[in-house]
Design a protein around this motif. Sequence first.
Motif, short mmCIF file in Angstrom:
data_model
loop_
_atom_site.label_atom_id
_atom_site.label_comp_id
_atom_site.label_asym_id
_atom_site.label_seq_id
_atom_site.Cartn_x
_atom_site.Cartn_y
_atom_site.Cartn_z
N ARG A 160 5.67 1.46 54.63
CA ARG A 160 6.07 2.74 54.02
C ARG A 160 4.94 3.40 53.24
O ARG A 160 4.67 4.59 53.44
CB ARG A 160 7.33 2.54 53.16
N PRO A 161 4.25 2.64 52.34
CA PRO A 161 3.12 3.27 51.65
C PRO A 161 2.04 3.77 52.63
O PRO A 161 1.43 4.81 52.40
CB PRO A 161 2.56 2.17 50.75
N LEU A 164 3.07 7.07 54.16
CA LEU A 164 2.88 8.16 53.19
C LEU A 164 1.41 8.44 52.94
O LEU A 164 1.01 9.59 52.79
CB LEU A 164 3.57 7.80 51.88
N GLN A 170 -0.84 12.98 48.65
CA GLN A 170 -0.60 13.50 47.30
C GLN A 170 0.77 13.05 46.79
O GLN A 170 0.93 12.73 45.61
CB GLN A 170 -0.64 15.03 47.30
N PHE A 171 1.75 13.05 47.70
CA PHE A 171 3.10 12.63 47.29
C PHE A 171 3.09 11.15 46.91
O PHE A 171 3.68 10.76 45.90
CB PHE A 171 4.09 12.88 48.44
N LEU A 172 2.39 10.31 47.71
CA LEU A 172 2.31 8.88 47.39
C LEU A 172 1.71 8.69 46.00
O LEU A 172 2.20 7.88 45.20
CB LEU A 172 1.48 8.14 48.44
N ARG A 173 0.64 9.45 45.70
CA ARG A 173 0.02 9.32 44.38
C ARG A 173 0.97 9.75 43.27
O ARG A 173 0.89 9.25 42.16
CB ARG A 173 -1.27 10.16 44.33
N SER A 174 1.87 10.69 43.58
CA SER A 174 2.78 11.17 42.54
C SER A 174 3.92 10.19 42.28
O SER A 174 4.49 10.19 41.19
CB SER A 174 3.33 12.55 42.90
N VAL A 175 4.27 9.35 43.27
CA VAL A 175 5.42 8.45 43.05
C VAL A 175 5.01 6.99 42.84
O VAL A 175 5.83 6.17 42.44
CB VAL A 175 6.43 8.50 44.23
N SER A 176 3.76 6.66 43.13
CA SER A 176 3.40 5.24 43.07
C SER A 176 1.91 5.07 42.85
O SER A 176 1.12 5.95 43.17
CB SER A 176 3.84 4.58 44.38
N GLY A 177 1.55 3.93 42.31
CA GLY A 177 0.13 3.63 42.12
C GLY A 177 -0.43 2.83 43.28
O GLY A 177 -1.48 2.21 43.15
N LEU A 178 0.28 2.85 44.43
CA LEU A 178 -0.12 1.99 45.55
C LEU A 178 -1.18 2.61 46.46
O LEU A 178 -1.61 1.97 47.42
CB LEU A 178 1.11 1.66 46.41
#
Lengths: 289, 247
Positions: A160-161, A164, A170-178
């Motif tokens: 999943r990461p 994304l 950008q969305f991944l960075r906004s919801v997670s530090g992964l």
Amino acid sequence: MIWDAVFQPFADFGFMRRALLGCIAISVGATPVGVFLMLRRMSLTGDAMAHAILPGAAVGYLVSGLSLGAMTVGGLIAGMAVALLSGFVTRVTALREDASLAAFYLISLALGVLIVSTRGSNVDLMHVLFGTVLALDDAALILLCAFASLSVLVLALLFRPLVLECADPQFLRSVSGLSAVTHFTFLALVVMNLVGGFHALGTLMAVGIMILPAAAARFWAAGIGGLVLTAIIIAMVSSLTGLLLSYHYSLPSGPAIILVAGIAYGVSLVFGPVGGLIAQALPRRDFEV
Amino acid sequence: MTTAIAFRDLTLGYDRHPAVHHLQTEIGTGSLTAVVGPNGAGKSTLLKGVIGALSPLGGSVIFGGLNRDDIAFLPQQADIDRSFPLTVLDLVAMGLWREIGAFGGLGRKQKPRVEAAVAAVGLTGFETRPIGSLSGGQMQRALFARLLLQDAQLVLLDEPFAAIDARTMADLIAVIEGWHEEGRTVLTVLHDYDMVRAHFPRTLLLARELVAHGPTHEVLTAENQFRARQMCEACDGPPHVCGRSAA
């Protein structure tokens, strides 16, 4: 007739069975990684990393001869060093990642060829560059299967990461530090599969079984699951067909396998229903609103 | 009004070249604020700084009682790879990241919520369509459905109305005004000053530095707009290294 052409070589010769098992392991492990490389528009990064592992394998060879363990560890260290160094240079300087990766892999490749050429023979160089799929021993097969299993497991955890990170970073960075973890773990998977692949197909050909089936699958499947499954099937069929052609016509096995994958790509490009040349030329049957 | 975000002498930039200089202001909780300014004024950079995609070169962003889970972000469409083989449902379901995380699956409770979000933005029937086949307006509706699922207290929108049709724009403005009525804090990067005057009570005018921040009618004056244009004439050249020391 079919028995003689398809089954007899594997029934009669252990080295053919070993080669097939090794290629199946590489198909299952490396090809899904190749699908994500393609979707991230990093296909040529795979090629660069394949060259980058050469000096590590060469140093391993210098230290221990044709030792599976030493060449594997050397390849992993060299590949990860190039991946991390090029990432570091990209983050602290104005140089873009493709340019820094190209610089490091070219240095790495030159160093590798220099080491093998000055201390080994042409036969050794050919072994490292083009692999020996027909000479896989038990230890090499266990290594390939272990790498394939680990690769599939990590890819499943990272799925999943990674999706994304490819589609909407950008969305991944906004919801997670992964984000950074995902990027570097994925690069580690690329290096690991290339190191596994080079034992069978060599550093230059290993990337072929990673990228060509993925590129071919793009013309047959629209979803990610379908892409991965189709790519694995194409890689397996290419491996089987390449090995048989190599056996019947005395061709070098690695290039035969990659050429069959290349033919699969060509056929897909023309006949594939998802954006293939014929599909694009045909009039659309329906229009969705 | 309590503070949702406080910018404390915030400087953000790329390759050590600041794009936002020494920003010092506060965004009130529950406010609906437009971030405007000439091209290259640092509007999108500011949002990237808020979501943490860009680390400050100086100063800080302080959240008043909010954590990362309370922030929803709409990136510019250009930042999304629409050739990636994702369906509308896949894209929208990503809005449940905080519930299902990196490894969880969609359960029986979540699926109806995803479908409801798709329906709320008028995309029923498009669930299985690849995102690459959507028009600009349909894609933006799908991204708003994802925001609805995120159910965040702070919503950051980066140019949400770029290249979309008037009807979609009206529908999405209604969604934004709905968030405002629910008491959520909304910060939106926009270019259309008429739209800002019509729908956004507060405005932050940026030209790499803060020009003005407050009620829209006080900020969008001819004098402030002229000042912003003048300040951003320097923006047309390459970004310079900031020589001003932190306050």
